[in-house]
Write a protein that holds these residues in place. Structure first.
Motif, PDB file in Angstrom:
ATOM      1  N   GLN A  11       0.828  -1.203   0.000  1.00  0.00           N
ATOM      2  CA  GLN A  11       0.000   0.000   0.000  1.00  0.00           C
ATOM      3  C   GLN A  11       0.864   1.255   0.000  1.00  0.00           C
ATOM      4  OE1 GLN A  11      -2.880  -0.089   3.163  1.00  0.00           O
ATOM      5  NE2 GLN A  11      -4.281   1.277   2.092  1.00  0.00           N
ATOM      6  N   ASP A  12       1.948   1.233   0.758  1.00  0.00           N
ATOM      7  CA  ASP A  12       2.864   2.376   0.775  1.00  0.00           C
ATOM      8  C   ASP A  12       3.557   2.546  -0.576  1.00  0.00           C
ATOM      9  OD1 ASP A  12       2.252   3.002   3.375  1.00  0.00           O
ATOM     10  OD2 ASP A  12       3.939   1.877   4.240  1.00  0.00           O
ATOM     11  N   LEU A  13       3.924   1.433  -1.208  1.00  0.00           N
ATOM     12  CA  LEU A  13       4.637   1.491  -2.482  1.00  0.00           C
ATOM     13  C   LEU A  13       3.788   2.057  -3.615  1.00  0.00           C
ATOM     14  CD1 LEU A  13       6.597  -1.887  -2.308  1.00  0.00           C
ATOM     15  CD2 LEU A  13       7.613   0.400  -2.372  1.00  0.00           C
ATOM     16  N   VAL A  14       2.464   1.883  -3.508  1.00  0.00           N
ATOM     17  CA  VAL A  14       1.568   2.425  -4.550  1.00  0.00           C
ATOM     18  C   VAL A  14       0.928   3.732  -4.087  1.00  0.00           C
ATOM     19  CG1 VAL A  14       1.126   0.169  -5.572  1.00  0.00           C
ATOM     20  CG2 VAL A  14      -0.393   1.005  -3.766  1.00  0.00           C
ATOM     21  N   ASP A  15       1.597   4.405  -3.161  1.00  0.00           N
ATOM     22  CA  ASP A  15       1.150   5.724  -2.674  1.00  0.00           C
ATOM     23  C   ASP A  15      -0.258   5.690  -2.091  1.00  0.00           C
ATOM     24  OD1 ASP A  15       3.571   6.894  -3.509  1.00  0.00           O
ATOM     25  OD2 ASP A  15       2.803   7.139  -5.555  1.00  0.00           O
ATOM     26  N   GLY A  16      -0.595   4.604  -1.443  1.00  0.00           N
ATOM     27  CA  GLY A  16      -1.889   4.496  -0.766  1.00  0.00           C
ATOM     28  C   GLY A  16      -3.055   4.171  -1.680  1.00  0.00           C
ATOM     29  N   GLN A  17      -2.795   3.978  -2.972  1.00  0.00           N
ATOM     30  CA  GLN A  17      -3.899   3.741  -3.921  1.00  0.00           C
ATOM     31  C   GLN A  17      -4.236   2.255  -4.015  1.00  0.00           C
ATOM     32  OE1 GLN A  17      -5.543   6.290  -4.896  1.00  0.00           O
ATOM     33  NE2 GLN A  17      -4.031   7.638  -3.963  1.00  0.00           N
ATOM     34  N   MET A  18      -4.566   1.659  -2.880  1.00  0.00           N
ATOM     35  CA  MET A  18      -5.025   0.277  -2.825  1.00  0.00           C
ATOM     36  C   MET A  18      -6.515   0.282  -2.496  1.00  0.00           C
ATOM     37  SD  MET A  18      -3.748  -2.954  -0.465  1.00  0.00           S
ATOM     38  CE  MET A  18      -2.209  -3.185  -1.371  1.00  0.00           C
ATOM     39  N   TYR A  19      -7.291  -0.487  -3.250  1.00  0.00           N
ATOM     40  CA  TYR A  19      -8.742  -0.503  -3.087  1.00  0.00           C
ATOM     41  C   TYR A  19      -9.235  -1.947  -2.988  1.00  0.00           C
ATOM     42  CZ  TYR A  19      -8.183   4.272  -4.811  1.00  0.00           C
ATOM     43  OH  TYR A  19      -7.791   5.564  -4.976  1.00  0.00           O
ATOM     44  N   PRO A  20     -10.286  -2.183  -2.207  1.00  0.00           N
ATOM     45  CA  PRO A  20     -10.827  -3.545  -2.103  1.00  0.00           C
ATOM     46  C   PRO A  20     -11.584  -3.937  -3.369  1.00  0.00           C
ATOM     47  CG  PRO A  20     -12.206  -2.018  -0.872  1.00  0.00           C
ATOM     48  CD  PRO A  20     -11.016  -1.227  -1.353  1.00  0.00           C
ATOM     49  N   LEU A  21     -11.646  -5.231  -3.640  1.00  0.00           N
ATOM     50  CA  LEU A  21     -12.357  -5.726  -4.820  1.00  0.00           C
ATOM     51  C   LEU A  21     -13.842  -5.861  -4.491  1.00  0.00           C
ATOM     52  CD1 LEU A  21     -12.382  -6.599  -7.666  1.00  0.00           C
ATOM     53  CD2 LEU A  21     -11.417  -8.811  -7.028  1.00  0.00           C
ATOM     54  N   THR A  22     -14.483  -4.707  -4.302  1.00  0.00           N
ATOM     55  CA  THR A  22     -15.928  -4.600  -4.110  1.00  0.00           C
ATOM     56  C   THR A  22     -16.434  -3.561  -5.106  1.00  0.00           C
ATOM     57  OG1 THR A  22     -15.721  -2.827  -2.468  1.00  0.00           O
ATOM     58  CG2 THR A  22     -15.709  -5.092  -1.629  1.00  0.00           C
ATOM     59  N   VAL A  23     -17.743  -3.433  -5.215  1.00  0.00           N
ATOM     60  CA  VAL A  23     -18.298  -2.432  -6.119  1.00  0.00           C
ATOM     61  C   VAL A  23     -17.800  -1.040  -5.746  1.00  0.00           C
ATOM     62  CG1 VAL A  23     -20.411  -1.307  -6.894  1.00  0.00           C
ATOM     63  CG2 VAL A  23     -20.349  -3.779  -6.697  1.00  0.00           C
ATOM     64  N   ARG A  24     -17.873  -0.733  -4.454  1.00  0.00           N
ATOM     65  CA  ARG A  24     -17.414   0.600  -4.021  1.00  0.00           C
ATOM     66  C   ARG A  24     -15.922   0.772  -4.259  1.00  0.00           C
ATOM     67  NH1 ARG A  24     -18.454   2.486   2.054  1.00  0.00           N
ATOM     68  NH2 ARG A  24     -20.604   2.403   1.310  1.00  0.00           N
ATOM     69  N   GLY A  25     -15.147  -0.262  -3.956  1.00  0.00           N
ATOM     70  CA  GLY A  25     -13.706  -0.178  -4.153  1.00  0.00           C
ATOM     71  C   GLY A  25     -13.336   0.049  -5.609  1.00  0.00           C
ATOM     72  N   LEU A  26     -14.000  -0.675  -6.510  1.00  0.00           N
ATOM     73  CA  LEU A  26     -13.730  -0.481  -7.935  1.00  0.00           C
ATOM     74  C   LEU A  26     -14.141   0.912  -8.396  1.00  0.00           C
ATOM     75  CD1 LEU A  26     -14.771  -3.922  -9.482  1.00  0.00           C
ATOM     76  CD2 LEU A  26     -12.475  -2.957  -9.352  1.00  0.00           C
ATOM     77  N   GLU A  27     -15.282   1.377  -7.902  1.00  0.00           N
ATOM     78  CA  GLU A  27     -15.728   2.715  -8.283  1.00  0.00           C
ATOM     79  C   GLU A  27     -14.730   3.765  -7.836  1.00  0.00           C
ATOM     80  OE1 GLU A  27     -19.584   3.073  -6.578  1.00  0.00           O
ATOM     81  OE2 GLU A  27     -20.596   2.095  -8.258  1.00  0.00           O
ATOM     82  N   GLU A  28     -14.239   3.636  -6.599  1.00  0.00           N
ATOM     83  CA  GLU A  28     -13.274   4.608  -6.098  1.00  0.00           C
ATOM     84  C   GLU A  28     -11.956   4.524  -6.863  1.00  0.00           C
ATOM     85  OE1 GLU A  28     -12.992   3.715  -1.971  1.00  0.00           O
ATOM     86  OE2 GLU A  28     -14.848   4.775  -1.432  1.00  0.00           O
ATOM     87  N   GLY A  29     -11.534   3.305  -7.181  1.00  0.00           N
ATOM     88  CA  GLY A  29     -10.312   3.146  -7.956  1.00  0.00           C
ATOM     89  C   GLY A  29     -10.428   3.722  -9.350  1.00  0.00           C
ATOM     90  N   MET A  30     -11.572   3.465 -10.010  1.00  0.00           N
ATOM     91  CA  MET A  30     -11.758   4.002 -11.357  1.00  0.00           C
ATOM     92  C   MET A  30     -11.897   5.538 -11.341  1.00  0.00           C
ATOM     93  SD  MET A  30     -11.465   1.329 -13.136  1.00  0.00           S
ATOM     94  CE  MET A  30     -10.446   0.617 -11.813  1.00  0.00           C
ATOM     95  N   ASN A  31     -12.502   6.060 -10.286  1.00  0.00           N
ATOM     96  CA  ASN A  31     -12.584   7.522 -10.159  1.00  0.00           C
ATOM     97  C   ASN A  31     -11.194   8.141 -10.055  1.00  0.00           C
ATOM     98  OD1 ASN A  31     -15.374   7.768 -10.299  1.00  0.00           O
ATOM     99  ND2 ASN A  31     -15.661   7.583  -8.096  1.00  0.00           N
ATOM    100  N   PHE A  32     -10.312   7.481  -9.298  1.00  0.00           N
ATOM    101  CA  PHE A  32      -8.940   7.989  -9.177  1.00  0.00           C
ATOM    102  C   PHE A  32      -8.243   7.950 -10.524  1.00  0.00           C
ATOM    103  CE2 PHE A  32      -4.442   6.907  -8.749  1.00  0.00           C
ATOM    104  CZ  PHE A  32      -3.976   8.056  -8.127  1.00  0.00           C
ATOM    105  N   LEU A  33      -8.395   6.849 -11.253  1.00  0.00           N
ATOM    106  CA  LEU A  33      -7.711   6.705 -12.536  1.00  0.00           C
ATOM    107  C   LEU A  33      -8.229   7.690 -13.584  1.00  0.00           C
ATOM    108  CD1 LEU A  33      -7.467   2.826 -12.945  1.00  0.00           C
ATOM    109  CD2 LEU A  33      -5.643   4.398 -12.293  1.00  0.00           C
ATOM    110  N   SER A  34      -9.496   8.086 -13.445  1.00  0.00           N
ATOM    111  CA  SER A  34     -10.119   8.960 -14.453  1.00  0.00           C
ATOM    112  C   SER A  34      -9.823  10.434 -14.234  1.00  0.00           C
ATOM    113  CB  SER A  34     -11.626   8.741 -14.490  1.00  0.00           C
ATOM    114  OG  SER A  34     -12.229   9.118 -13.256  1.00  0.00           O
ATOM    115  N   LYS A  35      -9.245  10.795 -13.089  1.00  0.00           N
ATOM    116  CA  LYS A  35      -8.987  12.207 -12.791  1.00  0.00           C
ATOM    117  C   LYS A  35      -7.875  12.752 -13.687  1.00  0.00           C
ATOM    118  CE  LYS A  35     -10.400  11.947  -7.946  1.00  0.00           C
ATOM    119  NZ  LYS A  35      -9.968  12.028  -6.542  1.00  0.00           N
TER     120      LYS A  35
END
Length: 387
Positions: free
Chosen positions: A363-387
């Motif tokens: 988690q530290d190596l990826v600058d805290g951008q670790m998300y759980p494999l749930t609907v909410r986790g994927l949504e939050e991860g995709m939101n980060f990638l789309s910014k």
């Protein structure tokens, strides 16, 4: 009593704060609802729940806490002192009504008479309806209690909160391919490319109008998702427990993204990856080749449980399958340095991450951008990638 109700909602993972509790108390003090538990349920849900995906959690908490409650009598008695209720009730009466109550023996006598009448009526209804609830009384007009107080049906056949109509809205439910696709669609960037194969309705109407009403069909290139995704999948070992959900994720990503490249690794990223697990010992692809071939415009998604011995990340030779000249941490740092947007999707429950040293290190190596494999986790991860 509402304090305990508030704590029950917290136990059922409903995200409520003191602000929502104060709103509910204020509404009760203003008599927005009074004697109907169904009305109280709707009021409480309106005040306490700010997102419909939490409706099911609220219903389960409400059912557990108010189990067996058919009206607000017990709730109000616990919430508000009797003396305050009596004073407020007397304030609402006229002088004539107060004199009439005094002639009946006072407010206490009237309340006692009402309670007895209600108990007798409930016993009579139980005798008539047996085990079938209020079906036998469904069409019978309401009777009158002492002093002309109305008395209707005893209870509803099924409580609203026990119906739990919003169960599928919870974003922590088990993932399926369709749910994954819906979450991945947050990462989209459309452009019109390729052949003109889609009807351009607006331009067709405009051109036809300018052409004196003669149909002039105009076409345009189809809008396609131009996002480029580099998908890196952990395979084998502890990931065997997550094969099903990773297969669903893999299927969904291939459907949603036209520009997708996927590769496999085991436990952590080292100097090589592979495309086909059946040939992973013979057909390895150097990681440097991946870094040089796919540009900075790619969005990188690592999928893995990050569960391993810490030395597999920090030391040369840490891999359990081969000798790695450089530690895995050096390779993941190269990825984060090259690509602007990188996330790590972890299929293990998020509440367990703090107990794993290797998960915390990743988690530290990826600058805290670790998300759980749930609907909410994927949504939050995709939101980060789309910014």
């Amino acid at each position: 009593m509402l304090i305990n109700f508030f704590l029950t909602l917290r136990r059922y993972k409903v995200p409520v704060t003191i602000r929502e509790l104060m709103d509910l108390i204020a509404a009760l003090r203003e008599r927005v609802v009074y004697s109907s538990v169904d009305d109280f349920y709707l009021l409480a849900r309106t005040c306490m729940v700010k997102d419909e995906k939490n409706y099911d959690k609220f219903d389960r908490a409400f059912s557990a806490y108010f189990k067996g409650l058919e009206d607000l009598h017990g709730l109000l008695e616990s919430l508000i002192p009797d003396e305050w209720l009596r004073r407020e009730f007397e304030k609402s009466l006229t002088r004539e009504e107060l004199k009439q109550i005094e002639s009946l023996g006072g407010l206490e006598k009237l309340i006692e008479a009402f309670r007895k009448a209600r108990e007798e009526a409930e016993k009579a209804e139980e005798g008539e309806n047996g085990e079938d609830g209020d079906e036998g009384n469904a069409n019978r007009p309401g009777q009158r209690g002492p002093g002309g107080v109305g008395r209707g049906k005893k209870k509803k056949a099924k409580k609203v909160w026990d119906q739990r109509q919003y169960k599928n809205l919870d974003d922590s439910v088990e993932l399926g391919t369709r749910n994954i696709k819906m979450a991945l669609r947050r990462l989209r960037k459309f452009a019109r490319t390729g052949r003109e194969e889609e009807l351009d309705m607006d331009n067709t109407i405009r051109s036809t109008a300018h052409n004196g009403g003669m149909l002039d069909i105009r076409m345009r290139p189809e809008r396609k998702n131009t996002v480029k995704v580099l998908l890196m999948l952990d395979i084998g070992g502890s990931m065997d427990a997550h094969v099903k959900i990773c297969e669903e994720l893999f299927s969904a990503t291939h459907t949603e993204f036209k520009h997708l490249e996927s590769f496999y690794f085991h436990n952590f990223i080292y100097e090589s990856v592979w495309k086909d697990n059946r040939r992973r010992m013979n057909e390895r692809i150097p990681t440097w080749e991946i870094l040089n071939k796919y540009g900075r415009d790619y969005k990188v998604v690592f999928v893995g449980d990050a569960t391993m011995a810490p030395y597999e990340i920090t030391h040369a030779g840490g891999s359990v399958e081969h000798w790695n000249e450089e530690p895995g941490a050096a390779w993941i740092t190269r990825f984060t340095g090259l690509y602007d947007k990188l996330v790590w999707i972890n299929p293990t429950p998020q509440e367990t991450w703090e107990y794993s040293t290797s998960v915390a290190m990743t988690q530290d190596l990826v600058d805290g951008q670790m998300y759980p494999l749930t609907v909410r986790g994927l949504e939050e991860g995709m939101n980060f990638l789309s910014k």
